[in-house]
Design a protein around this motif. Structure first.
Motif, PDB file in Angstrom:
ATOM      1  N   THR A   1       0.812  -1.216   0.000  1.00  0.00           N
ATOM      2  CA  THR A   1       0.000   0.000   0.000  1.00  0.00           C
ATOM      3  C   THR A   1       0.845   1.265   0.000  1.00  0.00           C
ATOM      4  O   THR A   1       0.366   2.327  -0.398  1.00  0.00           O
ATOM      5  CB  THR A   1      -0.925   0.019   1.233  1.00  0.00           C
ATOM      6  OG1 THR A   1      -0.152  -0.267   2.408  1.00  0.00           O
ATOM      7  CG2 THR A   1      -2.035  -1.012   1.111  1.00  0.00           C
ATOM      8  N   ALA A   2       2.109   1.175   0.428  1.00  0.00           N
ATOM      9  CA  ALA A   2       2.986   2.353   0.435  1.00  0.00           C
ATOM     10  C   ALA A   2       3.255   2.859  -0.970  1.00  0.00           C
ATOM     11  O   ALA A   2       3.618   4.028  -1.152  1.00  0.00           O
ATOM     12  CB  ALA A   2       4.306   2.018   1.124  1.00  0.00           C
ATOM     13  N   PHE A   3       3.053   2.019  -1.976  1.00  0.00           N
ATOM     14  CA  PHE A   3       3.476   2.338  -3.337  1.00  0.00           C
ATOM     15  C   PHE A   3       2.318   2.655  -4.278  1.00  0.00           C
ATOM     16  O   PHE A   3       2.488   2.696  -5.497  1.00  0.00           O
ATOM     17  CB  PHE A   3       4.308   1.183  -3.895  1.00  0.00           C
ATOM     18  CG  PHE A   3       5.459   0.808  -3.000  1.00  0.00           C
ATOM     19  CD1 PHE A   3       6.606   1.580  -2.971  1.00  0.00           C
ATOM     20  CD2 PHE A   3       5.379  -0.295  -2.153  1.00  0.00           C
ATOM     21  CE1 PHE A   3       7.662   1.238  -2.133  1.00  0.00           C
ATOM     22  CE2 PHE A   3       6.430  -0.640  -1.317  1.00  0.00           C
ATOM     23  CZ  PHE A   3       7.571   0.141  -1.303  1.00  0.00           C
ATOM     24  N   PHE A   4       1.151   2.865  -3.701  1.00  0.00           N
ATOM     25  CA  PHE A   4      -0.020   3.247  -4.473  1.00  0.00           C
ATOM     26  C   PHE A   4      -0.616   4.518  -3.880  1.00  0.00           C
ATOM     27  O   PHE A   4      -0.667   4.684  -2.650  1.00  0.00           O
ATOM     28  CB  PHE A   4      -1.091   2.149  -4.431  1.00  0.00           C
ATOM     29  CG  PHE A   4      -0.730   0.902  -5.200  1.00  0.00           C
ATOM     30  CD1 PHE A   4      -1.195   0.697  -6.488  1.00  0.00           C
ATOM     31  CD2 PHE A   4       0.073  -0.070  -4.624  1.00  0.00           C
ATOM     32  CE1 PHE A   4      -0.864  -0.458  -7.181  1.00  0.00           C
ATOM     33  CE2 PHE A   4       0.407  -1.227  -5.306  1.00  0.00           C
ATOM     34  CZ  PHE A   4      -0.070  -1.416  -6.599  1.00  0.00           C
ATOM     35  N   ALA A   5      -1.098   5.389  -4.751  1.00  0.00           N
ATOM     36  CA  ALA A   5      -1.742   6.621  -4.280  1.00  0.00           C
ATOM     37  C   ALA A   5      -3.222   6.425  -4.009  1.00  0.00           C
ATOM     38  O   ALA A   5      -3.867   7.322  -3.482  1.00  0.00           O
ATOM     39  CB  ALA A   5      -1.558   7.725  -5.326  1.00  0.00           C
ATOM     40  N   ASP A   6      -3.758   5.254  -4.359  1.00  0.00           N
ATOM     41  CA  ASP A   6      -5.210   5.069  -4.290  1.00  0.00           C
ATOM     42  C   ASP A   6      -5.642   3.914  -3.400  1.00  0.00           C
ATOM     43  O   ASP A   6      -6.743   3.395  -3.531  1.00  0.00           O
ATOM     44  CB  ASP A   6      -5.779   4.885  -5.700  1.00  0.00           C
ATOM     45  CG  ASP A   6      -5.039   3.806  -6.501  1.00  0.00           C
ATOM     46  OD1 ASP A   6      -4.243   3.061  -5.899  1.00  0.00           O
ATOM     47  OD2 ASP A   6      -5.260   3.718  -7.718  1.00  0.00           O
ATOM     48  N   GLY A   7      -4.770   3.469  -2.475  1.00  0.00           N
ATOM     49  CA  GLY A   7      -5.190   2.495  -1.485  1.00  0.00           C
ATOM     50  C   GLY A   7      -5.031   1.045  -1.877  1.00  0.00           C
ATOM     51  O   GLY A   7      -5.360   0.158  -1.084  1.00  0.00           O
ATOM     52  N   PHE A   8      -4.544   0.772  -3.083  1.00  0.00           N
ATOM     53  CA  PHE A   8      -4.378  -0.609  -3.499  1.00  0.00           C
ATOM     54  C   PHE A   8      -3.056  -1.188  -2.967  1.00  0.00           C
ATOM     55  O   PHE A   8      -2.308  -0.511  -2.287  1.00  0.00           O
ATOM     56  CB  PHE A   8      -4.431  -0.701  -5.024  1.00  0.00           C
ATOM     57  CG  PHE A   8      -5.809  -0.514  -5.575  1.00  0.00           C
ATOM     58  CD1 PHE A   8      -6.671  -1.587  -5.733  1.00  0.00           C
ATOM     59  CD2 PHE A   8      -6.252   0.752  -5.926  1.00  0.00           C
ATOM     60  CE1 PHE A   8      -7.947  -1.412  -6.232  1.00  0.00           C
ATOM     61  CE2 PHE A   8      -7.523   0.945  -6.433  1.00  0.00           C
ATOM     62  CZ  PHE A   8      -8.377  -0.141  -6.590  1.00  0.00           C
ATOM     63  N   GLY A   9      -2.798  -2.434  -3.313  1.00  0.00           N
ATOM     64  CA  GLY A   9      -1.549  -3.076  -2.933  1.00  0.00           C
ATOM     65  C   GLY A   9      -1.581  -3.830  -1.625  1.00  0.00           C
ATOM     66  O   GLY A   9      -0.535  -4.252  -1.128  1.00  0.00           O
ATOM     67  N   ALA A  10      -2.764  -4.014  -1.024  1.00  0.00           N
ATOM     68  CA  ALA A  10      -2.832  -4.620   0.306  1.00  0.00           C
ATOM     69  C   ALA A  10      -2.302  -6.042   0.339  1.00  0.00           C
ATOM     70  O   ALA A  10      -1.788  -6.490   1.372  1.00  0.00           O
ATOM     71  CB  ALA A  10      -4.276  -4.590   0.818  1.00  0.00           C
ATOM     72  N   SER A  11      -2.397  -6.768  -0.764  1.00  0.00           N
ATOM     73  CA  SER A  11      -1.975  -8.170  -0.737  1.00  0.00           C
ATOM     74  C   SER A  11      -0.524  -8.351  -1.179  1.00  0.00           C
ATOM     75  O   SER A  11      -0.080  -9.479  -1.381  1.00  0.00           O
ATOM     76  CB  SER A  11      -2.887  -9.006  -1.640  1.00  0.00           C
ATOM     77  OG  SER A  11      -2.671  -8.674  -3.003  1.00  0.00           O
ATOM     78  N   SER A  12       0.221  -7.228  -1.331  1.00  0.00           N
ATOM     79  CA  SER A  12       1.587  -7.320  -1.828  1.00  0.00           C
ATOM     80  C   SER A  12       2.575  -6.688  -0.865  1.00  0.00           C
ATOM     81  O   SER A  12       2.198  -5.941   0.035  1.00  0.00           O
ATOM     82  CB  SER A  12       1.696  -6.642  -3.203  1.00  0.00           C
ATOM     83  OG  SER A  12       0.855  -7.274  -4.141  1.00  0.00           O
ATOM     84  N   MET A  13       3.854  -6.970  -1.082  1.00  0.00           N
ATOM     85  CA  MET A  13       4.913  -6.373  -0.271  1.00  0.00           C
ATOM     86  C   MET A  13       6.177  -6.240  -1.114  1.00  0.00           C
ATOM     87  O   MET A  13       6.380  -6.987  -2.074  1.00  0.00           O
ATOM     88  CB  MET A  13       5.199  -7.215   0.976  1.00  0.00           C
ATOM     89  CG  MET A  13       5.740  -8.610   0.679  1.00  0.00           C
ATOM     90  SD  MET A  13       6.168  -9.533   2.194  1.00  0.00           S
ATOM     91  CE  MET A  13       4.551  -9.795   2.910  1.00  0.00           C
ATOM     92  N   ARG A  14       6.999  -5.265  -0.734  1.00  0.00           N
ATOM     93  CA  ARG A  14       8.316  -5.134  -1.344  1.00  0.00           C
ATOM     94  C   ARG A  14       9.350  -5.740  -0.421  1.00  0.00           C
ATOM     95  O   ARG A  14       9.405  -5.418   0.759  1.00  0.00           O
ATOM     96  CB  ARG A  14       8.653  -3.659  -1.594  1.00  0.00           C
ATOM     97  CG  ARG A  14       9.935  -3.472  -2.406  1.00  0.00           C
ATOM     98  CD  ARG A  14      10.395  -2.032  -2.429  1.00  0.00           C
ATOM     99  NE  ARG A  14      11.033  -1.655  -1.160  1.00  0.00           N
ATOM    100  CZ  ARG A  14      11.578  -0.460  -0.909  1.00  0.00           C
ATOM    101  NH1 ARG A  14      11.528   0.480  -1.826  1.00  0.00           N
ATOM    102  NH2 ARG A  14      12.140  -0.202   0.261  1.00  0.00           N
ATOM    103  N   LEU A  15      10.186  -6.609  -0.986  1.00  0.00           N
ATOM    104  CA  LEU A  15      11.292  -7.213  -0.249  1.00  0.00           C
ATOM    105  C   LEU A  15      12.600  -6.709  -0.853  1.00  0.00           C
ATOM    106  O   LEU A  15      12.802  -6.802  -2.068  1.00  0.00           O
ATOM    107  CB  LEU A  15      11.233  -8.737  -0.329  1.00  0.00           C
ATOM    108  CG  LEU A  15       9.963  -9.400   0.230  1.00  0.00           C
ATOM    109  CD1 LEU A  15      10.032 -10.918   0.024  1.00  0.00           C
ATOM    110  CD2 LEU A  15       9.775  -9.068   1.695  1.00  0.00           C
TER     111      LEU A  15
END
Length: 438
Positions: free
Chosen positions: A371-385
């Motif tokens: 979610t840190a990498f989206f301006a619109d609230g998406f990305g909840a099921s992902s992560m950056r490693l």
């Protein structure tokens, strides 16, 4: 009966009513919030993108800086030009030539890291309500700049070959149908932060054609372009389009971030505006840092040093993807980057990376939620490693701890029968850049 006086509630910030409206967009990033925890020695941090400078020849750097102080100290410790030291700007053109860019030093503006270059470009071009098109996901530092200047960010999907041209066309059409103004496309074409993917050579030509036809400026942010593991650098977008691309580079990843030296290569008229913006922000970029890097580039085999960095990061990439393959639950997906610092991991449906983070920290491993990498609230099921900083052994241990947290989360959800495999992701439907990323 006399009325009691109304007592005002104490405020944590007594100046809250005095700030400019744009400060509403100034919030701490999710990455910065992790630093205090992730820096503990017992925590394996797969979160921050700190370059690993353990292979840097510190004796060579020390000698170059020592000579700089004794021979040119009076100049190095003075104010300098708002555009940057001429010798360094000349050397920067040599660095960019490795990616096919032919440029004149007069069109280079040295900045305090490429982060400041993003800020200066946005400051020069964007009014509140203007639109910046960004890949989905996109670099959190750039998103913070756009938000601070009250820009609207519109995302366009990515897949394993980078920004999807059809998604870019759709984003442009949607914005223009709404009557808003697009100021530029912000893109990280090489070893993307956070997605780890690279824009294919075929798509580079297509993206340029789209932006020419639609009269859209491109902000090409390229801090990782020389850090490919298995091939020579691809041609930069700027190499094939001089008037429509502003190119950003940095020495933070190929030398050391502590000097805070980056640059922007811009068309001549834009360069003038960037210099004026630089002068009003800092008067000039640090003269000492510029001259130190210039001395290093002149006296050391910097291309050989970059090759050593590439080999070191390749080893760490291999350690991470091998550990993920060995240890993570089968329903997880991730890409295998061919350069840079990052792997983008997508969790099984219904698992929320941000909600899971406190449990991961308790298990002494850290990552950055998508979610840190989206301006619109998406990305909840992902992560950056991030694999750039820990040793291969620490990377494997971190993945082992993370896998345990994910498995516990899956067991908990199974216990309460709370899976939601058909969860609605919203109108755009991108919780990850694309299912093709894996």
């Amino acid at each position: 009966m006399e009325s009691q006086p109304v007592r005002s509630q104490p405020r944590l910030d007594p100046y809250v009513d005095r700030y400019a409206a744009r400060t509403a967009g100034m919030t701490a990033s999710e990455i910065r919030a992790l630093f205090a925890v992730a820096s503990r020695p017992e925590v394996v941090s797969l979160a921050g993108g700190m370059p690993n400078i353990s292979g840097l020849p510190l004796d060579v750097v020390a000698g170059a800086i020592g000579d700089l102080v004794t021979q040119h100290g009076a100049t190095a410790m003075q104010y300098g030009s708002g555009q940057g030291v001429p010798e360094l700007r000349e050397q920067i053109t040599e660095v960019m030539r490795l990616e096919g860019i032919e440029a004149h030093p007069d069109d280079v503006v040295v900045t305090v890291g490429s982060q400041q270059a993003v800020d200066l470009v946005t400051r020069v071009f964007c009014d509140p309500g203007d639109v910046v098109i960004c890949e989905a996901p996109s670099y959190v530092g750039a998103l913070g700049v756009f938000k601070a200047y009250q820009c609207d960010v519109v995302h366009a999907e990515m897949d394993a070959d980078g920004l999807v041209p059809a998604a870019l066309r759709q984003a442009i059409a949607s914005v223009r149908a709404s009557g808003r103004t697009i100021k530029f496309l912000y893109t990280i074409p090489n070893f993307h932060n956070p997605a780890g993917v690279t824009l294919s050579a075929e798509r580079r030509a297509e993206i340029l054609d789209i932006c020419r036809a639609e009269d859209i400026l491109i902000l090409e942010d390229n801090p990782y372009g020389l850090l490919g593991f298995d091939r020579e650098p691809l041609r930069a977008l700027r190499a094939d389009e001089a008037e429509r691309v502003i190119y950003l580079g940095s020495f933070s990843k190929t030398f050391a971030p502590g000097f805070r030296v980056g640059w922007a290569l811009a068309p001549h008229t834009v360069r003038e505006k960037l210099v004026l913006a630089q002068e009003s922000a800092t008067l000039c970029p640090p003269q000492f840092s510029q001259m130190a890097i210039s001395a290093y580039l002149a006296a050391h085999d910097w291309q050989g040093q970059i090759k050593q960095f590439r080999e070191m990061y390749r080893e760490r990439r291999d350690a991470m993807v091998d550990a993920l393959a060995d240890l993570m639950p089968a329903a997880c997906r991730w890409n295998v980057p061919d350069g840079g610092f990052y792997v983008w991991l997508t969790l099984p449906p219904g698992v929320d990376a941000k909600a899971m983070l406190p449990r991961a920290v308790t298990a002494r491993v850290a990552y950055v939620p998508g979610t840190a990498f989206f301006a619109d609230g998406f990305g909840a099921s992902s992560m950056r490693l991030s694999f750039c900083y820990p040793t291969p052994e620490r990377i494997r241990e971190g993945v082992r701890r993370l896998a345990g947290v994910v498995e516990a989360e899956l067991e908990l959800r199974a216990t309460f029968d709370s899976y939601a495999p058909d969860r609605e992701l919203g109108p755009r439907g991108y919780d990850a850049p694309s299912s093709d990323l894996s």
